[in-house]
Design an enzyme around this catalytic site. Structure first.
Site, PDB file in Angstrom:
ATOM      1  N   GLY A  10      21.946  -9.338 -38.271  1.00  0.00           N
ATOM      2  CA  GLY A  10      22.973 -10.267 -37.389  1.00  0.00           C
ATOM      3  C   GLY A  10      22.641  -9.112 -35.601  1.00  0.00           C
ATOM      4  N   GLY A  13      22.788 -10.143 -32.555  1.00  0.00           N
ATOM      5  CA  GLY A  13      24.465 -10.284 -31.771  1.00  0.00           C
ATOM      6  C   GLY A  13      25.106  -9.628 -30.724  1.00  0.00           C
ATOM      7  N   GLN A  14      26.086  -9.703 -30.310  1.00  0.00           N
ATOM      8  CA  GLN A  14      26.457  -8.791 -29.564  1.00  0.00           C
ATOM      9  C   GLN A  14      26.636  -7.426 -29.726  1.00  0.00           C
ATOM     10  OE1 GLN A  14      30.503  -9.334 -28.702  1.00  0.00           O
ATOM     11  NE2 GLN A  14      30.488  -7.577 -26.293  1.00  0.00           N
ATOM     12  N   ASP A  36      17.977 -11.158 -38.359  1.00  0.00           N
ATOM     13  CA  ASP A  36      19.078 -12.323 -37.574  1.00  0.00           C
ATOM     14  C   ASP A  36      17.907 -13.857 -38.415  1.00  0.00           C
ATOM     15  OD1 ASP A  36      21.200 -11.991 -34.969  1.00  0.00           O
ATOM     16  OD2 ASP A  36      20.508 -13.891 -35.866  1.00  0.00           O
ATOM     17  N   ILE A  37      18.812 -15.005 -37.862  1.00  0.00           N
ATOM     18  CA  ILE A  37      18.524 -15.653 -38.479  1.00  0.00           C
ATOM     19  C   ILE A  37      17.563 -16.074 -37.491  1.00  0.00           C
ATOM     20  CG2 ILE A  37      20.489 -16.937 -37.108  1.00  0.00           C
ATOM     21  CD1 ILE A  37      20.389 -18.946 -40.256  1.00  0.00           C
ATOM     22  N   ARG A  38      18.177 -15.927 -35.631  1.00  0.00           N
ATOM     23  CA  ARG A  38      17.292 -16.329 -34.958  1.00  0.00           C
ATOM     24  C   ARG A  38      15.773 -15.243 -34.600  1.00  0.00           C
ATOM     25  NH1 ARG A  38      21.111 -15.818 -30.002  1.00  0.00           N
ATOM     26  NH2 ARG A  38      21.768 -14.349 -31.157  1.00  0.00           N
ATOM     27  N   ASP A  54      18.261 -14.927 -42.719  1.00  0.00           N
ATOM     28  CA  ASP A  54      19.151 -15.235 -43.233  1.00  0.00           C
ATOM     29  C   ASP A  54      20.299 -15.149 -44.008  1.00  0.00           C
ATOM     30  OD1 ASP A  54      21.943 -17.584 -43.515  1.00  0.00           O
ATOM     31  OD2 ASP A  54      19.757 -19.125 -44.043  1.00  0.00           O
ATOM     32  N   TYR A 144      37.918 -17.840 -39.346  1.00  0.00           N
ATOM     33  CA  TYR A 144      37.192 -16.216 -39.210  1.00  0.00           C
ATOM     34  C   TYR A 144      38.417 -15.275 -39.725  1.00  0.00           C
ATOM     35  CZ  TYR A 144      35.780 -12.307 -36.658  1.00  0.00           C
ATOM     36  OH  TYR A 144      35.289 -11.451 -36.301  1.00  0.00           O
ATOM     37  N   LYS A 148      37.589 -12.994 -42.631  1.00  0.00           N
ATOM     38  CA  LYS A 148      37.344 -10.323 -42.730  1.00  0.00           C
ATOM     39  C   LYS A 148      38.779 -10.332 -44.007  1.00  0.00           C
ATOM     40  CE  LYS A 148      34.515 -10.510 -39.578  1.00  0.00           C
ATOM     41  NZ  LYS A 148      33.210  -9.982 -40.284  1.00  0.00           N
TER      42      LYS A 148
HETATM   43  P1  NAD Z   1      27.238 -11.852 -32.591  1.00  0.00           P
HETATM   44  O1  NAD Z   1      28.016 -13.490 -33.218  1.00  0.00           O
HETATM   45  O2  NAD Z   1      27.318 -12.017 -31.250  1.00  0.00           O
HETATM   46  O3  NAD Z   1      26.288 -11.903 -33.424  1.00  0.00           O
HETATM   47  C1  NAD Z   1      26.331 -12.658 -34.744  1.00  0.00           C
HETATM   48  C2  NAD Z   1      24.871 -12.519 -35.272  1.00  0.00           C
HETATM   49  O4  NAD Z   1      24.354 -13.567 -36.606  1.00  0.00           O
HETATM   50  C3  NAD Z   1      24.208 -13.512 -33.933  1.00  0.00           C
HETATM   51  O5  NAD Z   1      22.764 -12.862 -33.552  1.00  0.00           O
HETATM   52  C4  NAD Z   1      23.689 -14.651 -35.258  1.00  0.00           C
HETATM   53  O6  NAD Z   1      22.435 -15.092 -34.522  1.00  0.00           O
HETATM   54  C5  NAD Z   1      23.423 -14.060 -36.837  1.00  0.00           C
HETATM   55  N1  NAD Z   1      23.738 -15.040 -37.470  1.00  0.00           N
HETATM   56  C6  NAD Z   1      24.479 -16.189 -37.848  1.00  0.00           C
HETATM   57  N2  NAD Z   1      24.617 -16.921 -39.143  1.00  0.00           N
HETATM   58  C7  NAD Z   1      23.500 -16.093 -39.451  1.00  0.00           C
HETATM   59  C8  NAD Z   1      22.852 -16.369 -41.078  1.00  0.00           C
HETATM   60  N3  NAD Z   1      23.052 -17.460 -41.259  1.00  0.00           N
HETATM   61  N4  NAD Z   1      21.695 -15.122 -41.581  1.00  0.00           N
HETATM   62  C9  NAD Z   1      22.095 -14.032 -40.072  1.00  0.00           C
HETATM   63  N5  NAD Z   1      22.467 -14.146 -39.102  1.00  0.00           N
HETATM   64  C10 NAD Z   1      23.259 -15.215 -38.335  1.00  0.00           C
HETATM   65  O7  NAD Z   1      28.699 -11.076 -33.503  1.00  0.00           O
HETATM   66  P2  NAD Z   1      29.282  -9.751 -32.846  1.00  0.00           P
HETATM   67  O8  NAD Z   1      29.953  -9.910 -31.703  1.00  0.00           O
HETATM   68  O9  NAD Z   1      27.311  -8.093 -33.147  1.00  0.00           O
HETATM   69  O10 NAD Z   1      29.517  -8.767 -34.682  1.00  0.00           O
HETATM   70  C11 NAD Z   1      29.160  -8.594 -35.135  1.00  0.00           C
HETATM   71  C12 NAD Z   1      30.241  -8.403 -36.478  1.00  0.00           C
HETATM   72  O11 NAD Z   1      30.820  -7.586 -36.182  1.00  0.00           O
HETATM   73  C13 NAD Z   1      30.749  -9.892 -37.287  1.00  0.00           C
HETATM   74  O12 NAD Z   1      31.345  -9.471 -38.575  1.00  0.00           O
HETATM   75  C14 NAD Z   1      32.160 -10.204 -35.860  1.00  0.00           C
HETATM   76  O13 NAD Z   1      33.148 -10.630 -36.813  1.00  0.00           O
HETATM   77  C15 NAD Z   1      32.771  -8.471 -36.132  1.00  0.00           C
HETATM   78  N6  NAD Z   1      33.620  -8.334 -34.922  1.00  0.00           N
HETATM   79  C16 NAD Z   1      32.854  -8.227 -33.524  1.00  0.00           C
HETATM   80  C17 NAD Z   1      34.061  -8.217 -32.606  1.00  0.00           C
HETATM   81  C18 NAD Z   1      33.716  -9.135 -31.204  1.00  0.00           C
HETATM   82  O14 NAD Z   1      34.050  -8.415 -30.037  1.00  0.00           O
HETATM   83  N7  NAD Z   1      32.251  -8.544 -30.887  1.00  0.00           N
HETATM   84  C19 NAD Z   1      35.107  -8.372 -32.969  1.00  0.00           C
HETATM   85  C20 NAD Z   1      35.931  -7.748 -34.052  1.00  0.00           C
HETATM   86  C21 NAD Z   1      34.803  -7.994 -35.329  1.00  0.00           C
HETATM   87  C1  AKB Z   2      36.817 -12.741 -32.161  1.00  0.00           C
HETATM   88  O1  AKB Z   2      37.175 -12.846 -30.487  1.00  0.00           O
HETATM   89  O2  AKB Z   2      36.460 -13.453 -32.473  1.00  0.00           O
HETATM   90  C2  AKB Z   2      35.633 -11.355 -31.869  1.00  0.00           C
HETATM   91  C3  AKB Z   2      36.661 -10.893 -33.319  1.00  0.00           C
HETATM   92  C4  AKB Z   2      38.672  -9.720 -32.271  1.00  0.00           C
HETATM   93  O3  AKB Z   2      37.015 -10.142 -34.201  1.00  0.00           O
HETATM   94  N1  AKB Z   2      35.972 -11.102 -30.468  1.00  0.00           N
END
Ligand code: NAD
Ligand code: AKB
Length: 316
Positions: A10, A13-14, A36-38, A54, A144, A148
């Site tokens: 991933g 992602g962010q 990443d999947i992308r 993936d 979600y 978790k």
């Molecule tokens: P995001 O949605 O920005 O990025 C997730 C990435 O996963 C994307 O780039 C997407 O293309 C990729 N993805 C989706 N399906 C996939 C697959 N089948 N195989 C491979 N890649 C795939 O998420 P994020 O914010 O970077 O979060 C990262 C982790 O942190 C996650 O586990 C999320 O639950 C956790 N998290 C994030 C936040 C937040 O605020 N950003 C808060 C709490 C927990």
């Molecule tokens: C969401 O809002 O889904 C995430 C998280 C807090 O897990 N940013």
């Protein structure tokens, strides 16, 4: 000491995108594979090895970990809360099957540390909303959140049953300026900065008095790597560390931005994400993380707001 060979899932992602950059700075670009999947592009592709993966494809997960000789995984691939409510089956598939593939690989391939994030979404309406304890009621109302909680439990099971080294934190909402968030409920706390800079106005999808725990990306990266590098013998918990930095209402965030952009206007039009936010805590007790691996946040609402606006203005 064994050379770290890291794979990030991933990574587009962010969190993954900025985490990969920091891991490459620490361990050498060639030792951190962004997947990443992308198809990974931009700075990720320019700064080191990248691949398409993936995480639900079990044989691809195993063969990629083997072919790159990986010993450390940061598993960031997931479907977040808002997208997860629109596509619950996809959320279950990616979050659960993706994680179990990584955990099985950790055991069967004898990997070292594997980081699998949890979230404040693991909590639910019965959880104490203020100063949410480390050990508490976990009855989320989103798919979600369900994934978790299951991920935390599975991770603990793999640690105790198979001796795997799986670790994770319950991230709050993460605020950042490099990569847009990917379909969560806390996305308003990032969108508001972009719209403040681009348009001077924002329509917020949660109510003004909605208060949630948040964290600035530099603290998120630091916490993630600090936990990954912590001495295992000092860790009592594994996959479910509460983590806190900031807690503010949407209105308080808007007021802080207004100090820098006096004409900034925010209107509040709550949508389906309000119901999700209402089931999450307002403030978190992260004393276990502080005691066991020395967690301490560095960013507050004031210096984060200044930094976010500076970074976004520089991009415009
Ligand atoms: P995001 O949605 O920005 O990025 C997730 C990435 O996963 C994307 O780039 C997407 O293309 C990729 N993805 C989706 N399906 C996939 C697959 N089948 N195989 C491979 N890649 C795939 O998420 P994020 O914010 O970077 O979060 C990262 C982790 O942190 C996650 O586990 C999320 O639950 C956790 N998290 C994030 C936040 C937040 O605020 N950003 C808060 C709490 C927990
Ligand atoms: C969401 O809002 O889904 C995430 C998280 C807090 O897990 N940013």
């Amino acid at each position: 000491m064994t050379q770290k060979k890291v794979l990030v899932t991933g990574a587009m992602g962010q969190i993954g995108s900025e985490l990969t950059g920091e891991l490459r700075r620490r361990y050498g670009s060639e030792n951190v594979i962004a997947t990443d999947i992308r198809k990974p592009g931009g700075i990720l592709e320019e700064s080191g090895p990248c691949d398409v993966l993936d995480v639900t494809d079990r044989s691809a997960v195993f063969s990629m970990l083997e072919s790159y000789g990986i010993n450390t995984v940061y598993h960031m691939a997931a479907i977040l809360s808002a997208t997860g409510e629109k596509h619950p089956a996809l959320c279950w598939n990616v979050n659960m099957n993706g994680s179990i593939n990584i955990m099985d690989a950790a055991v069967e391939l004898g990997l070292g540390t594997v980081m699998i994030p949890s979230s404040i979404a693991a909590f639910g309406p019965e959880t104490p909303r203020f100063n949410t304890p480390q050990e508490t009621i976990l009855r989320p109302r989103t798919m979600y959140g369900v994934t978790k909680v299951c991920g935390e439990l599975l991770g603990d099971y793999y640690v105790k049953r198979f001796g795997a080294d799986i670790r994770g934190v319950r991230y709050p909402g993460i605020i950042s300026s490099e990569t847009l968030p990917g379909g969560g409920t806390t996305d308003y706390a990032v969108d508001i900065f972009y719209k403040a800079v681009e348009k001077g106005s924002y329509t917020c999808f949660v109510k003004k008095d909605t208060k949630l725990p948040m964290m600035y990306m530099p603290d998120c990266i630091k916490a993630t790597i600090d936990l990954a590098e912590a001495d295992r013998s000092s860790l009592v918990h594994s996959c479910e560390y509460n983590l806190a930095a900031l807690s503010f209402t949407a209105g308080e965030l808007a007021a802080e931005i207004k100090k820098h952009i006096p004409g900034f206007e925010v209107t509040y039009e709550p949508d389906f994400r309000q119901a999700i936010a209402d089931t999450w805590p307002a403030t978190i007790d992260d004393s276990a993380a502080r005691t066991e691996w020395g967690w301490k946040p560095e960013w507050n609402l004031e210096n984060m707001t200044t930094d976010m606006l500076e970074k976004l203005r520089a991009k415009n």
